[in-house]
Design a protein around this motif. Structure first.
Motif, PDB file in Angstrom:
ATOM      1  N   THR A  86       0.870  -1.142  -0.050  1.00 51.99           N
ATOM      2  CA  THR A  86       0.080  -0.117  -0.054  1.00 51.99           C
ATOM      3  C   THR A  86       0.956   1.254   0.119  1.00 51.99           C
ATOM      4  O   THR A  86       1.947   1.243   0.464  1.00 51.99           O
ATOM      5  N   ASP A  88       0.457   5.598   0.652  1.00 52.55           N
ATOM      6  CA  ASP A  88      -0.384   6.876   0.877  1.00 52.55           C
ATOM      7  C   ASP A  88       0.376   8.124   0.426  1.00 52.55           C
ATOM      8  O   ASP A  88       1.518   8.255   0.764  1.00 52.55           O
ATOM      9  N   SER A  93      -4.903   6.940  -0.626  1.00 58.71           N
ATOM     10  CA  SER A  93      -4.104   5.667  -0.504  1.00 58.71           C
ATOM     11  C   SER A  93      -4.550   4.717  -1.554  1.00 58.71           C
ATOM     12  O   SER A  93      -5.666   4.463  -1.985  1.00 58.71           O
ATOM     13  N   ALA A  95      -3.869   0.299  -3.057  1.00 61.31           N
ATOM     14  CA  ALA A  95      -3.448  -0.964  -2.426  1.00 61.31           C
ATOM     15  C   ALA A  95      -3.378  -1.747  -3.739  1.00 61.31           C
ATOM     16  O   ALA A  95      -3.954  -1.705  -4.929  1.00 61.31           O
ATOM     17  N   ARG A 186       3.929   0.342   2.474  1.00 63.11           N
ATOM     18  CA  ARG A 186       3.529  -0.681   3.780  1.00 63.11           C
ATOM     19  C   ARG A 186       2.965  -1.822   2.883  1.00 63.11           C
ATOM     20  O   ARG A 186       2.594  -2.135   1.850  1.00 63.11           O
ATOM     21  N   GLU A 188       0.437  -4.631   4.194  1.00 66.35           N
ATOM     22  CA  GLU A 188      -0.830  -4.675   5.028  1.00 66.35           C
ATOM     23  C   GLU A 188      -1.766  -5.610   4.830  1.00 66.35           C
ATOM     24  O   GLU A 188      -1.822  -6.033   3.550  1.00 66.35           O
ATOM     25  N   TRP A 190      -5.484  -7.043   3.910  1.00 69.32           N
ATOM     26  CA  TRP A 190      -6.814  -6.345   3.105  1.00 69.32           C
ATOM     27  C   TRP A 190      -7.377  -5.863   4.308  1.00 69.32           C
ATOM     28  O   TRP A 190      -7.934  -4.633   4.058  1.00 69.32           O
ATOM     29  N   TRP A 193      -6.038  -2.754   5.951  1.00 71.89           N
ATOM     30  CA  TRP A 193      -5.893  -1.385   5.286  1.00 71.89           C
ATOM     31  C   TRP A 193      -7.360  -1.042   5.026  1.00 71.89           C
ATOM     32  O   TRP A 193      -7.493   0.351   5.093  1.00 71.89           O
ATOM     33  N   ARG A 196      -8.210   0.868   8.100  1.00 73.20           N
ATOM     34  CA  ARG A 196      -7.451   2.241   8.304  1.00 73.20           C
ATOM     35  C   ARG A 196      -7.868   3.053   7.321  1.00 73.20           C
ATOM     36  O   ARG A 196      -7.818   4.459   7.719  1.00 73.20           O
TER      37      ARG A 196
END
Length: 322
Positions: A86, A88, A93, A95, A186, A188, A190, A193, A196
């Motif tokens: 991911t 940002d 953001s 993925a 990152r 992360e 699923w 993420w 978040r």
């Protein structure tokens, strides 16, 4: 006429003709030795014999050049425990599912005011983000089909220079010696993420233009096996070759945090690399880890298999929990 001189001359003529013919045969062979998958290795900064063919030809693993993104609305095939790479930035953001990256390795992303290069080497476990602008010129990248120390060698379409993914530098071609600026990413799950970022973020679509089963890895149990598919220049038996680690270099000093050691540590770990204070945040669920500076900003550390970090950083410092 001196018959002996005449015969000797014929012998030398035959030898010269044979040698000349041999040279004609060897010239293209020597020339080919400096090319692999069509890439010129004559100016390579690393030994050409250490650049190996990975199996697929150039672009046999197709990079994604025009990615499509979707809202994470539940129509995607990803499950809660699936791993994402991911990014940002700029108030958004994105993925990139490892399930897709396993099959494509490179995604060229054009955003509103910047570009982003997402790269993933399944053999080293390394997902790395880069700014693809070099000397003011935006580059796009493909998969060369070549490896160095078992790691992906990318190539840029504009100059056909080869780039070491882990090193982030061009190792052959017109841009040899140039480096790409790392962009923090990152690893992360699923579910985490989505928790978040909510539904305002975007995920890379499985509509890539290629027919692949993105729920299945083409590498089987490679991530658990001690076996390496390709040789590397340096090895260490301190950890299982596929032990997950987080590594970072700063001011000429490299340090690595093995996940089994982080698992023994309680809470956030405070450390220093090259004189710079950092904190390590470990997530055992992924497993993954993040490196942040004293202001809490995410640093471009590398999550990798132990063997991959070590072969590129044999002098690395190693964190060990007391």
């Amino acid at each position: 006429m001196d018959t002996s001189s005449y015969n000797l001359g014929r012998v030398w003529n035959r030898r010269l003709s044979w040698w000349f013919g041999l040279c004609l045969l060897l010239v293209p062979v020597a020339s080919l030795a400096q090319k692999k998958n069509g890439f010129d290795l004559e100016s390579a900064l690393i030994p050409p014999e250490q650049i190996l063919r990975g199996g697929p030809p150039r672009d046999g693993i197709p990079a994604i050049r025009e990615p499509r993104f979707e809202r994470p609305d539940g129509t995607q095939p990803w499950q809660a425990g699936d791993l994402m790479l991911t990014w940002d930035g700029d108030g958004e953001s994105r993925a990139f599912p490892i399930g897709i990256l396993n099959w494509h390795e490179i995604v060229n992303v054009r955003l509103a005011d910047r570009s982003l290069l997402i790269s993933f080497c399944p053999l080293c476990g390394t997902g790395i983000g880069f700014d693809p602008v070099v000397d003011g010129r935006e580059l796009t990248f493909g998969v060369s089909g070549l490896l160095y120390n078992s790691d992906l060698l990318m190539y840029d379409h504009q100059t056909e220079s080869l780039w070491s993914q882990i090193e982030g530098r061009a190792v052959s071609g017109p841009l040899a010696g140039k480096s790409l600026e790392r962009v923090p990413v990152r690893h992360e799950l699923w579910r985490k993420w989505r928790d978040r970022v909510g539904d305002w973020a975007l995920v890379l679509s499985t509509d890539t233009g290629y027919h692949r089963d993105y729920r299945q890895s083409p590498y089987g149990n490679y991530g658990q096996s001690e076996r390496l598919y390709f040789p590397v220049t340096r090895t260490s038996r301190k950890f299982h070759p596929k032990t997950w680690v987080l590594g970072w270099s700063h001011n000429g000093e490299a340090k690595v945090w093995p996940f089994p050691e982080l698992a023994k540590h309680q809470g956030v770990l405070e450390d220093r690399v090259g004189g710079k204070p950092v904190t390590v945040h470990y997530d055992p669920d992924a497993p993954s880890a993040e490196l942040r500076d004293e202001d809490g900003a995410l640093l471009p550390a590398t999550r990798a298999f132990w063997f991959a970090w070590y072969t590129f950083h044999p002098d690395t410092l190693i964190f060990e929990s007391n």
